[in-house]
Design an enzyme around this catalytic site. Structure first.
Site, PDB file in Angstrom:
ATOM      1  N   HIS A  60       1.376  -3.262 -22.400  1.00  0.00           N
ATOM      2  CA  HIS A  60       1.735  -3.589 -23.797  1.00  0.00           C
ATOM      3  C   HIS A  60       3.196  -3.233 -24.080  1.00  0.00           C
ATOM      4  CE1 HIS A  60      -2.213  -4.854 -25.323  1.00  0.00           C
ATOM      5  NE2 HIS A  60      -2.729  -3.936 -24.525  1.00  0.00           N
ATOM      6  N   ASP A  83       4.218  -2.764 -29.118  1.00  0.00           N
ATOM      7  CA  ASP A  83       3.342  -3.646 -28.348  1.00  0.00           C
ATOM      8  C   ASP A  83       4.170  -4.784 -27.779  1.00  0.00           C
ATOM      9  OD1 ASP A  83       0.956  -5.013 -27.358  1.00  0.00           O
ATOM     10  OD2 ASP A  83      -0.120  -3.696 -28.727  1.00  0.00           O
ATOM     11  N   GLU A 122      -5.585  -1.666 -21.365  1.00  0.00           N
ATOM     12  CA  GLU A 122      -5.303  -3.023 -20.891  1.00  0.00           C
ATOM     13  C   GLU A 122      -3.979  -3.125 -20.124  1.00  0.00           C
ATOM     14  OE1 GLU A 122      -7.494  -5.543 -24.396  1.00  0.00           O
ATOM     15  OE2 GLU A 122      -5.484  -4.810 -24.847  1.00  0.00           O
TER      16      GLU A 122
HETATM   17  C1  ACM Z   1      -7.579  -2.103 -27.656  1.00  0.00           C
HETATM   18  O1  ACM Z   1      -8.287  -2.726 -28.470  1.00  0.00           O
HETATM   19  N1  ACM Z   1      -6.861  -2.745 -26.749  1.00  0.00           N
HETATM   20  C2  ACM Z   1      -7.514  -0.656 -27.666  1.00  0.00           C
END
Ligand code: ACM
Length: 470
Positions: free
Chosen positions: A206, A131, A270
Protein backbone atom coordinates in the site's frame (compact mmCIF):
# COMPACT_ATOMS: atom_id res chain seq x y z
CA UNK A 1 -14.82 29.80 38.54
CA UNK A 2 -13.22 27.78 35.79
CA UNK A 3 -15.50 25.71 33.67
CA UNK A 4 -14.65 22.05 34.24
CA UNK A 5 -17.31 20.74 31.92
CA UNK A 6 -16.50 23.12 29.12
CA UNK A 7 -14.74 20.38 27.22
CA UNK A 8 -17.90 18.48 26.44
CA UNK A 9 -18.59 18.64 22.72
CA UNK A 10 -21.75 20.62 22.94
CA UNK A 11 -23.53 21.66 19.79
CA UNK A 12 -24.03 25.35 19.20
CA UNK A 13 -27.58 25.26 20.49
CA UNK A 14 -26.52 24.37 24.04
CA UNK A 15 -24.70 27.04 25.96
CA UNK A 16 -22.74 26.20 29.06
CA UNK A 17 -21.25 29.20 30.65
CA UNK A 18 -19.19 29.45 33.83
CA UNK A 19 -20.64 26.29 35.30
CA UNK A 20 -24.25 27.20 34.71
CA UNK A 21 -26.83 26.85 32.04
CA UNK A 22 -27.25 30.24 30.53
CA UNK A 23 -30.99 30.07 31.02
CA UNK A 24 -30.80 29.05 34.66
CA UNK A 25 -29.42 30.26 37.92
CA UNK A 26 -25.90 29.01 38.58
CA UNK A 27 -25.85 25.53 39.97
CA UNK A 28 -25.22 25.46 43.67
CA UNK A 29 -23.12 22.37 43.45
CA UNK A 30 -20.61 21.38 40.86
CA UNK A 31 -17.72 19.02 41.33
CA UNK A 32 -15.63 17.27 38.74
CA UNK A 33 -12.48 15.33 39.38
CA UNK A 34 -10.46 12.17 39.64
CA UNK A 35 -11.19 10.10 42.73
CA UNK A 36 -8.61 7.43 43.52
CA UNK A 37 -11.18 5.34 45.34
CA UNK A 38 -12.84 4.43 42.06
CA UNK A 39 -11.45 1.84 39.66
CA UNK A 40 -9.43 3.42 36.87
CA UNK A 41 -12.11 2.66 34.26
CA UNK A 42 -15.07 3.76 36.36
CA UNK A 43 -16.96 7.04 36.67
CA UNK A 44 -19.99 8.21 38.59
CA UNK A 45 -22.18 11.08 37.52
CA UNK A 46 -25.09 12.54 39.40
CA UNK A 47 -27.24 15.39 38.24
CA UNK A 48 -29.76 16.88 40.65
CA UNK A 49 -31.71 20.12 40.63
CA UNK A 50 -28.88 21.61 42.68
CA UNK A 51 -26.01 20.66 40.44
CA UNK A 52 -23.79 17.97 39.00
CA UNK A 53 -21.07 15.78 40.43
CA UNK A 54 -18.71 13.79 38.30
CA UNK A 55 -16.01 11.59 39.76
CA UNK A 56 -13.80 9.14 37.91
CA UNK A 57 -10.96 6.75 38.59
CA UNK A 58 -8.68 8.22 35.91
CA UNK A 59 -8.45 11.02 33.38
CA UNK A 60 -9.75 8.64 30.69
CA UNK A 61 -12.78 7.71 32.78
CA UNK A 62 -13.33 11.39 33.53
CA UNK A 63 -13.53 12.00 29.80
CA UNK A 64 -16.09 9.19 29.53
CA UNK A 65 -18.14 10.85 32.26
CA UNK A 66 -17.96 14.25 30.58
CA UNK A 67 -19.06 12.69 27.34
CA UNK A 68 -21.99 11.02 29.07
CA UNK A 69 -22.92 14.44 30.39
CA UNK A 70 -22.74 15.75 26.83
CA UNK A 71 -25.00 12.97 25.64
CA UNK A 72 -27.54 13.79 28.33
CA UNK A 73 -27.69 17.48 27.57
CA UNK A 74 -27.43 17.28 23.79
CA UNK A 75 -30.77 17.56 22.12
CA UNK A 76 -32.47 18.83 25.28
CA UNK A 77 -34.12 22.20 25.21
CA UNK A 78 -33.26 23.67 28.54
CA UNK A 79 -34.28 20.87 30.87
CA UNK A 80 -31.92 18.15 31.94
CA UNK A 81 -32.96 14.91 33.57
CA UNK A 82 -31.77 14.19 37.11
CA UNK A 83 -29.74 11.00 37.02
CA UNK A 84 -27.29 8.94 39.02
CA UNK A 85 -24.95 6.86 36.89
CA UNK A 86 -22.11 4.54 37.83
CA UNK A 87 -20.58 3.05 34.74
CA UNK A 88 -17.51 1.63 33.09
CA UNK A 89 -16.72 0.38 29.58
CA UNK A 90 -16.44 -3.23 28.60
CA UNK A 91 -13.48 -2.56 26.29
CA UNK A 92 -10.58 -0.17 26.72
CA UNK A 93 -10.24 0.36 22.93
CA UNK A 94 -13.42 1.66 21.33
CA UNK A 95 -12.25 2.70 17.93
CA UNK A 96 -13.17 4.31 14.67
CA UNK A 97 -10.90 4.01 11.65
CA UNK A 98 -11.10 6.68 8.97
CA UNK A 99 -9.41 6.10 5.61
CA UNK A 100 -8.38 9.63 4.69
CA UNK A 101 -5.97 8.29 2.04
CA UNK A 102 -8.44 7.11 -0.62
CA UNK A 103 -10.40 10.33 -0.13
CA UNK A 104 -9.05 13.29 1.77
CA UNK A 105 -11.16 14.67 4.61
CA UNK A 106 -10.53 18.26 5.73
CA UNK A 107 -9.49 18.72 9.37
CA UNK A 108 -12.84 20.33 10.27
CA UNK A 109 -14.65 17.20 9.08
CA UNK A 110 -12.38 14.95 11.15
CA UNK A 111 -13.17 17.19 14.11
CA UNK A 112 -16.88 16.59 13.55
CA UNK A 113 -16.17 12.86 13.68
CA UNK A 114 -14.23 13.35 16.91
CA UNK A 115 -17.17 15.25 18.42
CA UNK A 116 -19.46 12.41 17.41
CA UNK A 117 -17.04 9.83 18.78
CA UNK A 118 -16.99 11.60 22.14
CA UNK A 119 -20.78 11.70 22.17
CA UNK A 120 -20.74 7.92 21.75
CA UNK A 121 -17.83 7.38 24.15
CA UNK A 122 -15.58 6.04 21.43
CA UNK A 123 -12.02 6.78 22.43
CA UNK A 124 -9.59 5.81 19.65
CA UNK A 125 -9.46 7.48 16.23
CA UNK A 126 -7.34 5.39 13.87
CA UNK A 127 -6.26 7.59 10.96
CA UNK A 128 -5.22 5.68 7.84
CA UNK A 129 -2.84 8.34 6.52
CA UNK A 130 -1.11 6.62 3.61
CA UNK A 131 -2.06 4.29 0.80
CA UNK A 132 -1.52 3.61 -2.88
CA UNK A 133 -3.97 6.36 -3.83
CA UNK A 134 -2.65 9.14 -1.60
CA UNK A 135 -0.09 10.20 1.02
CA UNK A 136 -1.63 12.57 3.55
CA UNK A 137 1.00 13.55 6.12
CA UNK A 138 3.78 16.12 5.79
CA UNK A 139 7.18 14.54 6.46
CA UNK A 140 10.12 16.95 6.78
CA UNK A 141 12.93 16.15 4.36
CA UNK A 142 10.59 14.38 1.91
CA UNK A 143 8.66 17.23 0.25
CA UNK A 144 7.66 15.17 -2.78
CA UNK A 145 5.43 13.00 -0.57
CA UNK A 146 3.01 15.89 -0.36
CA UNK A 147 3.87 17.66 -3.65
CA UNK A 148 3.34 14.46 -5.65
CA UNK A 149 2.12 11.65 -3.41
CA UNK A 150 -0.82 13.61 -2.00
CA UNK A 151 -2.45 14.05 -5.41
CA UNK A 152 -3.91 11.81 -8.07
CA UNK A 153 -4.85 13.16 -11.45
CA UNK A 154 -8.14 11.30 -11.73
CA UNK A 155 -10.20 8.65 -9.98
CA UNK A 156 -12.00 5.57 -11.16
CA UNK A 157 -15.77 6.02 -11.42
CA UNK A 158 -17.82 3.04 -10.29
CA UNK A 159 -16.65 -0.52 -10.00
CA UNK A 160 -13.38 -2.12 -11.19
CA UNK A 161 -15.11 -5.41 -11.82
CA UNK A 162 -15.45 -5.27 -15.61
CA UNK A 163 -11.66 -5.14 -16.19
CA UNK A 164 -9.37 -2.33 -17.37
CA UNK A 165 -11.04 -1.88 -20.74
CA UNK A 166 -14.32 -0.90 -19.03
CA UNK A 167 -12.86 1.54 -16.51
CA UNK A 168 -14.02 5.15 -16.63
CA UNK A 169 -12.34 8.06 -14.83
CA UNK A 170 -13.67 11.36 -13.50
CA UNK A 171 -10.89 13.51 -14.98
CA UNK A 172 -10.65 15.45 -11.70
CA UNK A 173 -7.50 15.92 -9.64
CA UNK A 174 -8.06 14.82 -6.05
CA UNK A 175 -5.92 15.09 -2.96
CA UNK A 176 -4.69 17.05 0.01
CA UNK A 177 -2.54 16.53 3.07
CA UNK A 178 -2.17 17.55 6.69
CA UNK A 179 0.80 19.53 7.94
CA UNK A 180 2.51 18.37 11.11
CA UNK A 181 1.11 21.46 12.83
CA UNK A 182 -2.45 20.66 11.75
CA UNK A 183 -2.11 17.12 13.04
CA UNK A 184 -0.75 18.36 16.36
CA UNK A 185 -3.80 20.60 16.62
CA UNK A 186 -6.04 17.65 15.84
CA UNK A 187 -4.34 15.53 18.49
CA UNK A 188 -5.08 18.24 21.07
CA UNK A 189 -8.66 18.66 19.86
CA UNK A 190 -9.18 14.92 20.27
CA UNK A 191 -7.40 14.74 23.61
CA UNK A 192 -9.71 17.34 25.10
CA UNK A 193 -12.63 15.13 24.14
CA UNK A 194 -11.15 11.94 25.52
CA UNK A 195 -10.11 10.58 22.11
CA UNK A 196 -6.63 9.31 21.34
CA UNK A 197 -5.41 9.36 17.73
CA UNK A 198 -3.53 6.32 16.40
CA UNK A 199 -1.82 7.17 13.10
CA UNK A 200 -1.26 4.49 10.48
CA UNK A 201 1.61 4.37 8.02
CA UNK A 202 0.74 1.31 5.97
CA UNK A 203 3.86 -0.67 5.02
CA UNK A 204 5.50 -2.41 3.21
CA UNK A 205 2.56 -2.73 0.79
CA UNK A 206 0.00 0.00 0.00
CA UNK A 207 2.96 2.31 -0.69
CA UNK A 208 2.43 3.30 -4.32
CA UNK A 209 1.92 7.00 -3.54
CA UNK A 210 5.28 7.12 -1.73
CA UNK A 211 7.01 5.22 -4.55
CA UNK A 212 5.45 7.60 -7.10
CA UNK A 213 7.04 10.44 -5.10
CA UNK A 214 10.45 8.77 -4.71
CA UNK A 215 11.02 5.91 -7.21
CA UNK A 216 14.10 4.83 -5.21
CA UNK A 217 11.70 3.59 -2.50
CA UNK A 218 10.43 0.90 -4.87
CA UNK A 219 11.91 -2.25 -6.31
CA UNK A 220 12.46 -0.82 -9.80
CA UNK A 221 14.09 2.57 -9.04
CA UNK A 222 14.45 3.47 -12.72
CA UNK A 223 10.70 3.21 -13.22
CA UNK A 224 8.58 6.33 -12.62
CA UNK A 225 5.05 5.35 -11.61
CA UNK A 226 2.11 7.57 -10.70
CA UNK A 227 -0.18 7.73 -7.68
CA UNK A 228 -2.75 4.95 -8.15
CA UNK A 229 -6.06 6.02 -9.73
CA UNK A 230 -8.00 2.78 -9.29
CA UNK A 231 -8.80 0.75 -6.18
CA UNK A 232 -7.61 -2.77 -5.40
CA UNK A 233 -4.10 -3.67 -4.28
CA UNK A 234 -1.04 -2.29 -6.00
CA UNK A 235 1.87 -4.61 -6.87
CA UNK A 236 4.26 -1.78 -6.05
CA UNK A 237 5.68 -2.34 -2.58
CA UNK A 238 8.69 -0.96 -0.71
CA UNK A 239 12.12 -2.08 -1.91
CA UNK A 240 14.80 -3.43 0.39
CA UNK A 241 17.69 -0.93 0.11
CA UNK A 242 19.16 1.06 2.97
CA UNK A 243 17.50 4.15 1.48
CA UNK A 244 14.13 2.52 2.11
CA UNK A 245 14.89 1.57 5.70
CA UNK A 246 16.20 5.11 6.32
CA UNK A 247 12.92 6.42 4.93
CA UNK A 248 10.88 4.17 7.21
CA UNK A 249 12.95 5.33 10.18
CA UNK A 250 12.54 9.01 9.28
CA UNK A 251 8.80 8.72 8.73
CA UNK A 252 8.10 6.77 11.90
CA UNK A 253 10.33 9.05 13.97
CA UNK A 254 8.40 12.11 12.82
CA UNK A 255 5.06 10.35 13.27
CA UNK A 256 6.08 9.38 16.80
CA UNK A 257 6.83 13.03 17.55
CA UNK A 258 3.53 14.34 16.17
CA UNK A 259 1.31 11.77 17.91
CA UNK A 260 2.03 11.50 21.62
CA UNK A 261 -0.05 8.36 22.23
CA UNK A 262 1.52 4.97 22.94
CA UNK A 263 0.56 3.31 19.63
CA UNK A 264 1.49 3.65 15.96
CA UNK A 265 -0.21 1.43 13.39
CA UNK A 266 2.21 0.09 10.79
CA UNK A 267 -0.37 -1.51 8.49
CA UNK A 268 1.00 -4.80 7.18
CA UNK A 269 -2.09 -5.83 5.23
CA UNK A 270 -2.24 -7.11 1.65
CA UNK A 271 1.42 -6.99 0.66
CA UNK A 272 2.07 -8.76 -2.66
CA UNK A 273 5.52 -10.35 -2.97
CA UNK A 274 5.86 -10.47 -6.77
CA UNK A 275 8.21 -7.48 -7.02
CA UNK A 276 10.54 -8.98 -4.40
CA UNK A 277 10.51 -12.35 -6.16
CA UNK A 278 11.56 -10.69 -9.42
CA UNK A 279 14.23 -8.48 -7.83
CA UNK A 280 17.90 -9.52 -7.66
CA UNK A 281 18.42 -6.90 -4.93
CA UNK A 282 15.69 -8.52 -2.82
CA UNK A 283 17.25 -11.96 -3.39
CA UNK A 284 20.66 -10.70 -2.22
CA UNK A 285 19.09 -9.08 0.83
CA UNK A 286 17.34 -12.32 1.68
CA UNK A 287 20.71 -14.12 1.59
CA UNK A 288 22.37 -11.39 3.62
CA UNK A 289 19.64 -11.66 6.28
CA UNK A 290 19.89 -15.46 6.30
CA UNK A 291 16.27 -15.83 5.26
CA UNK A 292 14.85 -18.21 2.70
CA UNK A 293 11.34 -17.07 1.87
CA UNK A 294 10.37 -13.80 0.25
CA UNK A 295 7.41 -13.60 2.60
CA UNK A 296 9.90 -13.09 5.44
CA UNK A 297 10.86 -9.70 4.03
CA UNK A 298 7.60 -8.35 5.38
CA UNK A 299 8.54 -9.59 8.86
CA UNK A 300 11.83 -7.70 8.51
CA UNK A 301 9.89 -4.49 7.90
CA UNK A 302 7.50 -5.15 10.76
CA UNK A 303 10.28 -5.80 13.26
CA UNK A 304 12.31 -2.84 12.01
CA UNK A 305 9.30 -0.56 12.44
CA UNK A 306 8.70 -1.97 15.91
CA UNK A 307 12.33 -1.33 16.89
CA UNK A 308 12.28 2.26 15.65
CA UNK A 309 9.02 2.96 17.44
CA UNK A 310 10.19 1.26 20.63
CA UNK A 311 13.06 3.78 20.72
CA UNK A 312 10.31 6.39 21.06
CA UNK A 313 8.40 4.44 23.67
CA UNK A 314 5.70 3.27 21.26
CA UNK A 315 4.14 -0.09 20.50
CA UNK A 316 3.01 -1.21 17.08
CA UNK A 317 -0.47 -2.08 15.98
CA UNK A 318 -0.79 -4.13 12.78
CA UNK A 319 -3.46 -5.70 10.59
CA UNK A 320 -3.66 -9.45 11.19
CA UNK A 321 -1.28 -10.36 8.34
CA UNK A 322 1.53 -9.34 10.71
CA UNK A 323 0.87 -12.62 12.53
CA UNK A 324 2.51 -14.43 9.61
CA UNK A 325 5.94 -13.58 11.04
CA UNK A 326 7.68 -13.38 14.40
CA UNK A 327 6.48 -10.34 16.34
CA UNK A 328 7.39 -8.39 19.45
CA UNK A 329 5.27 -9.62 22.38
CA UNK A 330 3.65 -6.25 22.87
CA UNK A 331 2.31 -6.01 19.31
CA UNK A 332 -1.41 -5.28 19.09
CA UNK A 333 -3.18 -7.21 16.36
CA UNK A 334 -6.15 -5.77 14.54
CA UNK A 335 -8.13 -8.69 13.21
CA UNK A 336 -9.90 -7.77 9.96
CA UNK A 337 -10.13 -11.00 7.94
CA UNK A 338 -12.12 -13.96 9.21
CA UNK A 339 -13.66 -13.93 12.68
CA UNK A 340 -11.66 -17.02 13.67
CA UNK A 341 -8.51 -14.91 13.44
CA UNK A 342 -9.37 -13.27 16.76
CA UNK A 343 -8.96 -16.58 18.51
CA UNK A 344 -5.72 -17.38 16.67
CA UNK A 345 -4.30 -14.04 17.74
CA UNK A 346 -5.22 -14.27 21.43
CA UNK A 347 -4.09 -17.91 21.52
CA UNK A 348 -0.66 -16.64 20.57
CA UNK A 349 -0.89 -14.20 23.45
CA UNK A 350 -1.35 -10.96 21.51
CA UNK A 351 -3.67 -8.22 22.59
CA UNK A 352 -6.24 -8.06 19.84
CA UNK A 353 -8.81 -5.64 18.46
CA UNK A 354 -11.94 -6.93 16.78
CA UNK A 355 -12.16 -5.26 13.36
CA UNK A 356 -13.56 -8.26 11.54
CA UNK A 357 -14.66 -7.01 8.12
CA UNK A 358 -18.09 -8.59 7.85
CA UNK A 359 -19.05 -7.26 11.28
CA UNK A 360 -17.33 -3.87 11.52
CA UNK A 361 -16.63 -2.49 8.01
CA UNK A 362 -19.10 0.36 7.78
CA UNK A 363 -18.10 0.91 4.16
CA UNK A 364 -20.21 -2.08 3.15
CA UNK A 365 -23.76 -1.51 1.93
CA UNK A 366 -26.20 -0.97 4.79
CA UNK A 367 -29.23 -2.08 2.77
CA UNK A 368 -29.97 -3.54 -0.64
CA UNK A 369 -27.50 -2.00 -3.18
CA UNK A 370 -30.38 -1.19 -5.53
CA UNK A 371 -31.42 1.69 -3.25
CA UNK A 372 -28.07 2.81 -1.87
CA UNK A 373 -25.14 4.91 -3.09
CA UNK A 374 -22.30 2.84 -4.61
CA UNK A 375 -20.16 1.01 -2.06
CA UNK A 376 -17.45 -1.62 -1.93
CA UNK A 377 -18.88 -4.99 -2.98
CA UNK A 378 -19.35 -7.22 0.04
CA UNK A 379 -21.98 -8.36 2.46
CA UNK A 380 -24.89 -6.09 3.35
CA UNK A 381 -24.27 -4.91 6.91
CA UNK A 382 -27.37 -3.24 8.32
CA UNK A 383 -27.50 -1.36 11.61
CA UNK A 384 -29.28 -4.40 13.06
CA UNK A 385 -26.49 -6.67 11.78
CA UNK A 386 -23.94 -4.48 13.54
CA UNK A 387 -25.94 -4.47 16.76
CA UNK A 388 -26.30 -8.25 16.74
CA UNK A 389 -22.88 -9.25 15.31
CA UNK A 390 -21.08 -11.88 17.42
CA UNK A 391 -17.81 -9.85 17.64
CA UNK A 392 -16.03 -12.13 20.14
CA UNK A 393 -15.57 -15.70 18.96
CA UNK A 394 -17.19 -18.37 21.14
CA UNK A 395 -15.27 -20.56 23.54
CA UNK A 396 -12.50 -18.20 24.57
CA UNK A 397 -10.88 -18.88 27.92
CA UNK A 398 -11.02 -16.11 30.51
CA UNK A 399 -7.35 -15.39 29.89
CA UNK A 400 -7.91 -15.17 26.13
CA UNK A 401 -10.90 -12.88 26.63
CA UNK A 402 -8.77 -10.52 28.69
CA UNK A 403 -6.49 -10.12 25.66
CA UNK A 404 -9.33 -8.64 23.63
CA UNK A 405 -8.50 -5.00 23.91
CA UNK A 406 -11.50 -3.71 22.06
CA UNK A 407 -13.67 -3.25 19.03
CA UNK A 408 -13.28 -0.91 16.12
CA UNK A 409 -15.44 0.32 13.23
CA UNK A 410 -13.76 0.82 9.86
CA UNK A 411 -14.63 3.33 7.16
CA UNK A 412 -12.61 2.61 4.01
CA UNK A 413 -13.25 5.45 1.63
CA UNK A 414 -12.85 4.20 -1.93
CA UNK A 415 -16.52 5.01 -2.53
CA UNK A 416 -16.80 7.88 -0.04
CA UNK A 417 -15.87 10.99 -2.02
CA UNK A 418 -16.83 13.57 0.62
CA UNK A 419 -17.65 14.13 4.29
CA UNK A 420 -21.35 13.67 3.69
CA UNK A 421 -20.83 10.16 2.32
CA UNK A 422 -18.48 9.28 5.21
CA UNK A 423 -21.22 10.33 7.63
CA UNK A 424 -23.98 8.54 5.74
CA UNK A 425 -22.08 5.27 5.95
CA UNK A 426 -20.98 5.76 9.55
CA UNK A 427 -24.33 6.64 11.06
CA UNK A 428 -26.37 5.24 12.59
CA UNK A 429 -24.33 2.02 12.41
CA UNK A 430 -21.57 3.57 14.49
CA UNK A 431 -24.11 4.20 17.28
CA UNK A 432 -24.79 0.45 17.35
CA UNK A 433 -21.11 -0.47 17.38
CA UNK A 434 -20.37 2.11 20.07
CA UNK A 435 -23.01 0.54 22.27
CA UNK A 436 -21.45 -2.89 21.74
CA UNK A 437 -17.99 -1.52 22.48
CA UNK A 438 -19.18 0.12 25.69
CA UNK A 439 -20.90 -3.12 26.60
CA UNK A 440 -24.26 -2.01 27.90
CA UNK A 441 -26.48 -4.75 29.34
CA UNK A 442 -27.85 -7.13 26.71
CA UNK A 443 -30.92 -5.84 24.96
CA UNK A 444 -32.92 -6.99 21.99
CA UNK A 445 -32.54 -5.23 18.67
CA UNK A 446 -36.10 -3.90 19.10
CA UNK A 447 -35.20 -2.29 22.41
CA UNK A 448 -32.07 -0.78 20.95
CA UNK A 449 -33.90 0.45 17.87
CA UNK A 450 -36.37 2.33 20.04
CA UNK A 451 -33.55 4.03 21.90
CA UNK A 452 -31.74 4.72 18.65
CA UNK A 453 -34.78 6.56 17.28
CA UNK A 454 -34.76 8.75 20.39
CA UNK A 455 -31.00 9.29 19.94
CA UNK A 456 -31.16 10.53 16.34
CA UNK A 457 -31.97 14.15 17.33
CA UNK A 458 -28.53 14.25 18.96
CA UNK A 459 -26.97 13.43 15.62
CA UNK A 460 -29.12 16.19 14.12
CA UNK A 461 -27.81 18.57 16.77
CA UNK A 462 -24.28 17.88 15.49
CA UNK A 463 -25.34 18.34 11.87
CA UNK A 464 -24.58 14.71 11.07
CA UNK A 465 -26.15 13.45 7.85
CA UNK A 466 -27.00 9.87 8.75
CA UNK A 467 -28.88 7.20 6.85
CA UNK A 468 -32.50 7.34 8.06
CA UNK A 469 -33.78 4.25 9.81
CA UNK A 470 -36.13 2.09 7.72
C1 ACM B 1 -7.83 -4.12 5.07
O1 ACM B 1 -9.06 -4.08 4.93
N1 ACM B 1 -7.03 -4.22 4.02
C2 ACM B 1 -7.21 -4.05 6.38
Amino acid sequence: MTDPLALVPLPQSVIWSEGAWETQDPWEELSVGVNDELDAAEYTLSISPRGANLAAGSEAALADGRNTFAQIVTGTNGSIPCVTIADRPRYAWRGLHLDVARHFLPIAEIETFIDAMALHRLNVLHLHLTDDQGWRIEIKGYPRLTEIGAWREQTLVGSMDGGAETWRFDGTRHGGYYTAQELEGLVEYARRRGVQIVPEIDLPGHMQAAIASYPELGNVPEQQIGVREVWGISDHVLGVSDVVFDFVRDVLTQVAAIFPGPYVHIGGDECPRGEWERSSAARSRLNEWGLTRFSEIQGRFTRFAAEVLAEHGKRIVGWDEVLETRLPDDTIVMNWREAAGVKRSVRRGFRTIISTHDQTYLNYYQASPAHEPPAIPGPVLSVEDVYTAPLEPPSLTEEQRRLILGVQAQLWSEYLPDAESFQYMAFPRLCALAERAWGSPEQTWEQFEERLRAHLPRLDAFGIRYRPLD
